[in-house]
Design a protein around this motif. Sequence first.
Motif, PDB file in Angstrom:
ATOM      1  N   ARG A   3     -79.884  -5.165 -39.287  1.00 40.43           N
ATOM      2  CA  ARG A   3     -80.130  -6.424 -38.586  1.00 40.43           C
ATOM      3  C   ARG A   3     -79.294  -6.487 -37.321  1.00 40.43           C
ATOM      4  O   ARG A   3     -78.268  -5.792 -37.203  1.00 40.43           O
ATOM      5  N   ILE A   4     -79.759  -7.328 -36.391  1.00 36.01           N
ATOM      6  CA  ILE A   4     -79.004  -7.553 -35.153  1.00 36.01           C
ATOM      7  C   ILE A   4     -79.285  -8.984 -34.687  1.00 36.01           C
ATOM      8  O   ILE A   4     -80.424  -9.475 -34.835  1.00 36.01           O
ATOM      9  N   ALA A   5     -78.265  -9.643 -34.144  1.00 30.82           N
ATOM     10  CA  ALA A   5     -78.473 -10.998 -33.622  1.00 30.82           C
ATOM     11  C   ALA A   5     -79.364 -10.905 -32.383  1.00 30.82           C
ATOM     12  O   ALA A   5     -79.199  -9.996 -31.552  1.00 30.82           O
ATOM     13  N   LYS A   6     -80.323 -11.842 -32.246  1.00 33.24           N
ATOM     14  CA  LYS A   6     -81.212 -11.807 -31.071  1.00 33.24           C
ATOM     15  C   LYS A   6     -80.421 -11.977 -29.775  1.00 33.24           C
ATOM     16  O   LYS A   6     -80.833 -11.515 -28.722  1.00 33.24           O
ATOM     17  N   ALA A   7     -79.252 -12.606 -29.883  1.00 42.94           N
ATOM     18  CA  ALA A   7     -78.398 -12.767 -28.700  1.00 42.94           C
ATOM     19  C   ALA A   7     -77.939 -11.401 -28.170  1.00 42.94           C
ATOM     20  O   ALA A   7     -77.591 -11.263 -26.999  1.00 42.94           O
ATOM     21  N   ASN A   8     -77.970 -10.384 -29.043  1.00 36.52           N
ATOM     22  CA  ASN A   8     -77.538  -9.037 -28.615  1.00 36.52           C
ATOM     23  C   ASN A   8     -78.724  -8.107 -28.328  1.00 36.52           C
ATOM     24  O   ASN A   8     -78.547  -6.887 -28.251  1.00 36.52           O
ATOM     25  N   LEU A   9     -79.905  -8.685 -28.183  1.00 36.37           N
ATOM     26  CA  LEU A   9     -81.108  -7.863 -27.999  1.00 36.37           C
ATOM     27  C   LEU A   9     -81.018  -6.982 -26.740  1.00 36.37           C
ATOM     28  O   LEU A   9     -81.398  -5.813 -26.761  1.00 36.37           O
ATOM     29  N   ALA A  10     -80.484  -7.566 -25.645  1.00 36.39           N
ATOM     30  CA  ALA A  10     -80.416  -6.800 -24.387  1.00 36.39           C
ATOM     31  C   ALA A  10     -79.596  -5.521 -24.582  1.00 36.39           C
ATOM     32  O   ALA A  10     -79.950  -4.458 -24.069  1.00 36.39           O
ATOM     33  N   ALA A  15     -79.598   0.372 -25.164  1.00 41.47           N
ATOM     34  CA  ALA A  15     -79.330   1.602 -25.933  1.00 41.47           C
ATOM     35  C   ALA A  15     -80.632   2.366 -26.181  1.00 41.47           C
ATOM     36  O   ALA A  15     -80.668   3.602 -26.122  1.00 41.47           O
ATOM     37  N   MET A  16     -81.733   1.654 -26.429  1.00 35.16           N
ATOM     38  CA  MET A  16     -83.036   2.329 -26.627  1.00 35.16           C
ATOM     39  C   MET A  16     -83.469   3.020 -25.333  1.00 35.16           C
ATOM     40  O   MET A  16     -83.980   4.140 -25.357  1.00 35.16           O
ATOM     41  N   ALA A  17     -83.247   2.319 -24.207  1.00 33.40           N
ATOM     42  CA  ALA A  17     -83.672   2.881 -22.922  1.00 33.40           C
ATOM     43  C   ALA A  17     -82.890   4.151 -22.580  1.00 33.40           C
ATOM     44  O   ALA A  17     -83.350   4.971 -21.788  1.00 33.40           O
ATOM     45  N   ALA A  18     -81.707   4.295 -23.201  1.00 38.57           N
ATOM     46  CA  ALA A  18     -80.944   5.527 -22.977  1.00 38.57           C
ATOM     47  C   ALA A  18     -81.551   6.684 -23.779  1.00 38.57           C
ATOM     48  O   ALA A  18     -81.323   7.856 -23.479  1.00 38.57           O
ATOM     49  N   GLU A  19     -82.324   6.349 -24.815  1.00 46.07           N
ATOM     50  CA  GLU A  19     -82.949   7.370 -25.671  1.00 46.07           C
ATOM     51  C   GLU A  19     -84.292   7.840 -25.125  1.00 46.07           C
ATOM     52  O   GLU A  19     -84.674   8.989 -25.287  1.00 46.07           O
ATOM     53  N   THR A 169     -90.705   5.616 -40.869  1.00 44.79           N
ATOM     54  CA  THR A 169     -91.045   7.041 -40.753  1.00 44.79           C
ATOM     55  C   THR A 169     -89.770   7.805 -40.381  1.00 44.79           C
ATOM     56  O   THR A 169     -88.746   7.193 -40.049  1.00 44.79           O
ATOM     57  N   GLU A 170     -89.893   9.120 -40.362  1.00 46.39           N
ATOM     58  CA  GLU A 170     -88.751   9.958 -39.967  1.00 46.39           C
ATOM     59  C   GLU A 170     -88.332   9.644 -38.523  1.00 46.39           C
ATOM     60  O   GLU A 170     -87.157   9.519 -38.215  1.00 46.39           O
ATOM     61  N   LYS A 171     -89.350   9.490 -37.650  1.00 46.39           N
ATOM     62  CA  LYS A 171     -89.064   9.167 -36.241  1.00 46.39           C
ATOM     63  C   LYS A 171     -88.305   7.847 -36.157  1.00 46.39           C
ATOM     64  O   LYS A 171     -87.368   7.675 -35.392  1.00 46.39           O
ATOM     65  N   GLY A 172     -88.727   6.895 -36.986  1.00 48.64           N
ATOM     66  CA  GLY A 172     -88.077   5.586 -37.013  1.00 48.64           C
ATOM     67  C   GLY A 172     -86.635   5.700 -37.496  1.00 48.64           C
ATOM     68  O   GLY A 172     -85.725   5.075 -36.944  1.00 48.64           O
ATOM     69  N   GLU A 173     -86.421   6.540 -38.520  1.00 50.08           N
ATOM     70  CA  GLU A 173     -85.055   6.720 -39.038  1.00 50.08           C
ATOM     71  C   GLU A 173     -84.151   7.332 -37.980  1.00 50.08           C
ATOM     72  O   GLU A 173     -82.997   6.942 -37.824  1.00 50.08           O
ATOM     73  N   GLU A 174     -84.695   8.294 -37.230  1.00 51.88           N
ATOM     74  CA  GLU A 174     -83.897   8.919 -36.152  1.00 51.88           C
ATOM     75  C   GLU A 174     -83.471   7.878 -35.135  1.00 51.88           C
ATOM     76  O   GLU A 174     -82.327   7.849 -34.695  1.00 51.88           O
ATOM     77  N   LEU A 175     -84.405   7.010 -34.758  1.00 56.24           N
ATOM     78  CA  LEU A 175     -84.071   5.991 -33.758  1.00 56.24           C
ATOM     79  C   LEU A 175     -83.027   5.022 -34.303  1.00 56.24           C
ATOM     80  O   LEU A 175     -82.044   4.704 -33.630  1.00 56.24           O
ATOM     81  N   ALA A 178     -79.673   6.512 -34.254  1.00 57.94           N
ATOM     82  CA  ALA A 178     -79.116   6.595 -32.901  1.00 57.94           C
ATOM     83  C   ALA A 178     -78.565   5.234 -32.443  1.00 57.94           C
ATOM     84  O   ALA A 178     -77.684   5.171 -31.589  1.00 57.94           O
ATOM     85  N   LEU A 179     -79.106   4.155 -33.008  1.00 59.61           N
ATOM     86  CA  LEU A 179     -78.694   2.804 -32.580  1.00 59.61           C
ATOM     87  C   LEU A 179     -77.682   2.193 -33.548  1.00 59.61           C
ATOM     88  O   LEU A 179     -77.291   1.034 -33.396  1.00 59.61           O
ATOM     89  N   ASN A 180     -77.305   2.978 -34.530  1.00 60.85           N
ATOM     90  CA  ASN A 180     -76.542   2.443 -35.655  1.00 60.85           C
ATOM     91  C   ASN A 180     -75.305   1.643 -35.255  1.00 60.85           C
ATOM     92  O   ASN A 180     -74.975   0.633 -35.882  1.00 60.85           O
ATOM     93  N   GLY A 181     -74.617   2.063 -34.203  1.00 58.60           N
ATOM     94  CA  GLY A 181     -73.397   1.383 -33.777  1.00 58.60           C
ATOM     95  C   GLY A 181     -73.621  -0.080 -33.435  1.00 58.60           C
ATOM     96  O   GLY A 181     -72.687  -0.889 -33.466  1.00 58.60           O
TER      97      GLY A 181
END
Length: 342
Positions: A3-10, A15-19, A169-175, A178-181
């Motif tokens: 989970r993540i707070a929507k306030a931290n969505l940006a 982080a996704m855009a870096a991937e 999916t596996e692709k989803g788990e990889e992503l 990568a964003l786990n932090g």
Amino acid sequence: MKRIAKANLAELLSAMAAEAKLYVPAESDGIVNFVSWQEGLAVELAALNVLVPPKKFFYPQTETVLKYEMGEDLQIEDFACKAGEKAILFAVRPCDVSSFAMMDKVYLEEPPDEAYRRRRENTTVIALGCTEPDEACFCQSFDIDAAKAPGADVLAVDTGEELALVAQTEKGEELISALNGLLSEATSGDENKVKDEQEKIADRYVTSVSLRGIKERLAGMFAADYWERLYKRCIGCGTCTFLCPTCHCFDLQEYAAGNCGERIRCWDACMFADFTQMAGGHNPRPSQKERVRQRFMHKLNYFPQQHGDYACVGCGRCVRKCPVNLDILEVIREAGGGTDGL
Ligand code: SF4
Ligand code: SF4
């Protein structure tokens, strides 16, 4: 589940855009579409499906297929092998996720379309579960679970202040790893909240149609007067086909100059008069009547015969956008499918 707070969505999107190249729904001039994400962009999470369906990421509206040059040797530059940069689609609605499975039946069948295959393989799809369908949404009639989107790599569920994220999916788990932090582990309370949201949607549909026996009934309606009455309203604008997430017909055009040339593929539509026009002038669908009939027959009879599924996911775009209100719900009801009257 994370989970993540929507306030931290940006922060999450950055982080996704870096991937990978990231696309998100955003509003401009009152219209919501997928656009390339950049810092400061307001992401639209409340809107239902975007105007132009995300099929455009796998099957662009216009693309160069190849370029050639004729000299002593024929040089061909094939663009299919260059397609497919790493991409993430964020917040795809479940009906549109289901539409990818229909497109796969067409473009991944042997021999697969190489450009399409590469784009599908290199794109991670993050679905956003729905909670409030509008009166044009009828995905439930096609047994699509608008809260879950099983075809997506990651499912996001809006629980109010937070987004819950589940890798599917596996692709989803990889992503997700990568964003786990940036993500927290979901608690059992979060999981219950997600379950609650997912259960509520079934009672929130306002439109539903029964498809029982529709394929068979349409098979007997090829010569029916119904099409004669129906087609007269159609102005052949092609809006229904261009905005449909499952329509997949294209045209190939050749542009040649001197020794060089380019082959371009672009979306085409069975609602256009020249779609079936032959070089000698003959047109097997000479009037709008045959074209309108073809569109609905294809979605509800021919495609199911060939591929086992309807070529419609109940996204409601043709219901909302046809300028003369000639939509697939009307045809399903007329062909005897009826309304369940939710
Ligand atoms: S959007 Fe409506 S008017 Fe336009 S081609 Fe489709 S059915 Fe005809
Ligand atoms: S036919 Fe209409 S409702 Fe069905 S998927 Fe296409 S645009 Fe959506």
